[in-house]
Scaffold this motif. Structure first.
Motif, short mmCIF file in Angstrom:
data_model
loop_
_atom_site.label_atom_id
_atom_site.label_comp_id
_atom_site.label_asym_id
_atom_site.label_seq_id
_atom_site.Cartn_x
_atom_site.Cartn_y
_atom_site.Cartn_z
N TYR A 214 -8.66 5.25 -0.98
CA TYR A 214 -8.66 4.34 -2.12
C TYR A 214 -9.43 3.05 -1.83
O TYR A 214 -10.10 2.52 -2.72
CB TYR A 214 -7.23 4.04 -2.57
N TRP A 218 -12.87 2.03 -3.98
CA TRP A 218 -13.14 0.75 -4.62
C TRP A 218 -14.45 0.15 -4.12
O TRP A 218 -15.17 -0.50 -4.88
CB TRP A 218 -11.99 -0.22 -4.39
N HIS A 236 -6.12 -5.17 -7.52
CA HIS A 236 -5.91 -3.74 -7.31
C HIS A 236 -4.74 -3.34 -6.42
O HIS A 236 -4.40 -2.16 -6.37
CB HIS A 236 -7.18 -3.12 -6.69
N GLN A 239 -1.71 -1.10 -7.67
CA GLN A 239 -2.18 0.23 -8.07
C GLN A 239 -2.47 1.09 -6.84
O GLN A 239 -2.14 2.29 -6.81
CB GLN A 239 -3.46 0.10 -8.90
N ASN A 242 0.81 2.15 -5.10
CA ASN A 242 1.44 3.22 -5.87
C ASN A 242 0.74 4.55 -5.63
O ASN A 242 1.37 5.60 -5.52
CB ASN A 242 1.43 2.87 -7.35
N ALA A 243 -0.59 4.49 -5.54
CA ALA A 243 -1.37 5.72 -5.36
C ALA A 243 -1.17 6.33 -3.97
O ALA A 243 -1.03 7.56 -3.85
CB ALA A 243 -2.85 5.43 -5.59
N GLU A 252 3.10 1.37 -17.11
CA GLU A 252 2.55 0.02 -17.29
C GLU A 252 3.68 -0.99 -17.50
O GLU A 252 4.75 -0.64 -18.01
CB GLU A 252 1.62 -0.01 -18.50
N LYS A 287 6.02 -9.10 -9.55
CA LYS A 287 5.35 -7.79 -9.44
C LYS A 287 6.14 -6.82 -8.57
O LYS A 287 6.19 -5.62 -8.86
CB LYS A 287 3.92 -7.96 -8.92
N TYR A 291 8.07 -3.46 -9.85
CA TYR A 291 7.71 -2.18 -9.23
C TYR A 291 8.93 -1.44 -8.71
O TYR A 291 9.13 -0.25 -9.01
CB TYR A 291 6.71 -2.41 -8.09
N ILE A 297 4.11 -1.18 -13.07
CA ILE A 297 3.03 -1.66 -12.21
C ILE A 297 2.32 -2.83 -12.88
O ILE A 297 1.83 -2.71 -14.00
CB ILE A 297 2.02 -0.55 -11.92
N ASP A 299 -0.40 -6.11 -11.52
CA ASP A 299 -1.09 -6.79 -10.43
C ASP A 299 -1.19 -8.29 -10.72
O ASP A 299 -1.00 -8.73 -11.87
CB ASP A 299 -2.49 -6.19 -10.23
N ASP A 302 -3.28 -9.37 -13.56
CA ASP A 302 -2.64 -9.16 -14.86
C ASP A 302 -1.72 -10.33 -15.20
O ASP A 302 -1.65 -10.77 -16.36
CB ASP A 302 -1.81 -7.86 -14.85
#
Length: 332
Positions: A214, A218, A236, A239, A242-243, A252, A287, A291, A297, A299, A302
């Motif tokens: 990941y 990016w 990021h 995200q 979580n991935a 979201e 955040k 989570y 999620i 960031d 956001d």
């Protein structure tokens, strides 16, 4: 833990105090998978010194000339950890612990960590002596590539990179000095389940391979290596975390849920000014609470975007350059 029990400790005695405190934790360390880095009693506190300095660098503690106390991120960490289930072994890391400290490493130590992860990805089951031989060269190559990508367009971005490059290129007695650079980072990544260690052989875990994938993805998306790790993590990190842990049932963020935890911040992280809370504390707290307790999620970028229209939620955000941070204030 020590500063939770004793909120302020003299800066002159903090090293010795921490050495003494750690003696009661020896049993936990001996039962943990990674029992390296034991802090022992010394005459001058040298055993504790690197750990105190790291905690200060990460913002977990704040040290003035007079005293040492919990820092901004330390306050957030303690507030969230107090909501967690008690652990049998204090050194065992919860999912929250891993998320929090991985973000801290990527924000504060990105170049060193990324290059190390990349080397472990390219060279599976690599021997420690081989890592020591190639690490400095790969670090310099990564930094040179970053400088070329900037291409003189932004000298403010180049200056920090050149400072890091100069420091690395001037390492004295590289073979012995590099051990003090690479070994702590290997053990940090081992604690975070990013790498596996077998004797003197190192390899990325499945989680570590996902992290490298990941981070590299990016790089491809933004068409250059990550140069500003703070901005990258702001946009990021949640995200990516979580991935790499493959949590698929997350969704979201929702404004009502966000507002609930934002309100909590004004009670947990009070400042001298009424109706204000420091932005970084609020962002970390909201955040991570969203989570881990709401499966939502969001960031940091956001969160900044939410306050671009303060009429939406009744708060305003102001950035203070001198503190490299900002604050959130309730609108009257």
């Amino acid at each position: 833990m020590m500063l939770q029990e004793q909120p302020q400790i003299s800066s002159k005695t903090i090293y010795k105090s921490f050495e003494l405190y750690c003696q009661r934790l020896k049993g936990y360390l001996s039962e943990y998978k990674n029992n390296k880095g034991e802090i022992i009693i010394t005459k001058t506190g040298t055993s504790a010194k690197p750990y105190i300095e790291l905690a200060e660098q990460l913002g977990l503690i704040y040290r003035s000339r007079e005293n040492c106390r919990i820092g901004k991120l330390g306050k957030v960490f303690c507030a969230i950890q107090s909501e967690q289930t008690d652990k049998v072994n204090l050194f065992e890391m919860s999912r929250f612990d891993k998320a929090f400290f991985l973000e801290s490493l990527l924000r504060n130590d990105y170049v060193y960590i990324y290059v190390l992860i990349e080397l472990l990805f390219i060279n599976s089951n690599i021997q420690y002596n081989t890592l020591k031989k190639i690490y400095q060269t790969e670090l310099l190559q990564y930094i040179d590539n970053c400088i070329k990508e900037i291409n003189g367009d932004n000298s403010m971005k180049i200056i920090p990179l050149k400072i890091i490059r100069k420091r690395i290129s001037e390492w004295k007695q590289t073979a012995s000095y590099i051990e003090h650079v690479i070994m702590p980072r290997l053990h940090w990544l081992y604690d975070l389940d990013i790498i596996d260690i077998t004797g003197s052989t190192y390899r990325l875990s499945n989680t570590g391979e996902s992290l490298y994938y990941y981070l590299s993805t990016w790089n491809d998306i933004i068409k250059h290596n990550v140069i500003n790790s703070e901005t990258f993590c702001d946009c990021h990190y949640m995200q990516i975390f979580n991935a790499i842990w493959k949590d698929e049932d997350f969704k979201e963020w929702e404004i009502d849920t966000f507002n609930k935890y934002l309100t909590n911040c004004f009670c947990l992280f009070k400042t001298l000014a009424p109706n204000r809370v420091t932005f970084s504390l609020m962002a970390y707290y909201t955040k991570y609470m969203l989570y881990f307790y709401e499966k939502q999620i969001i960031d940091t970028s956001d969160i900044k975007g939410i306050f671009s229209n303060p009429d939406n939620i009744g708060y305003i955000y102001k950035y203070q350059e001198q503190y490299k941070d900002g604050y959130i204030q309730k609108m009257k």
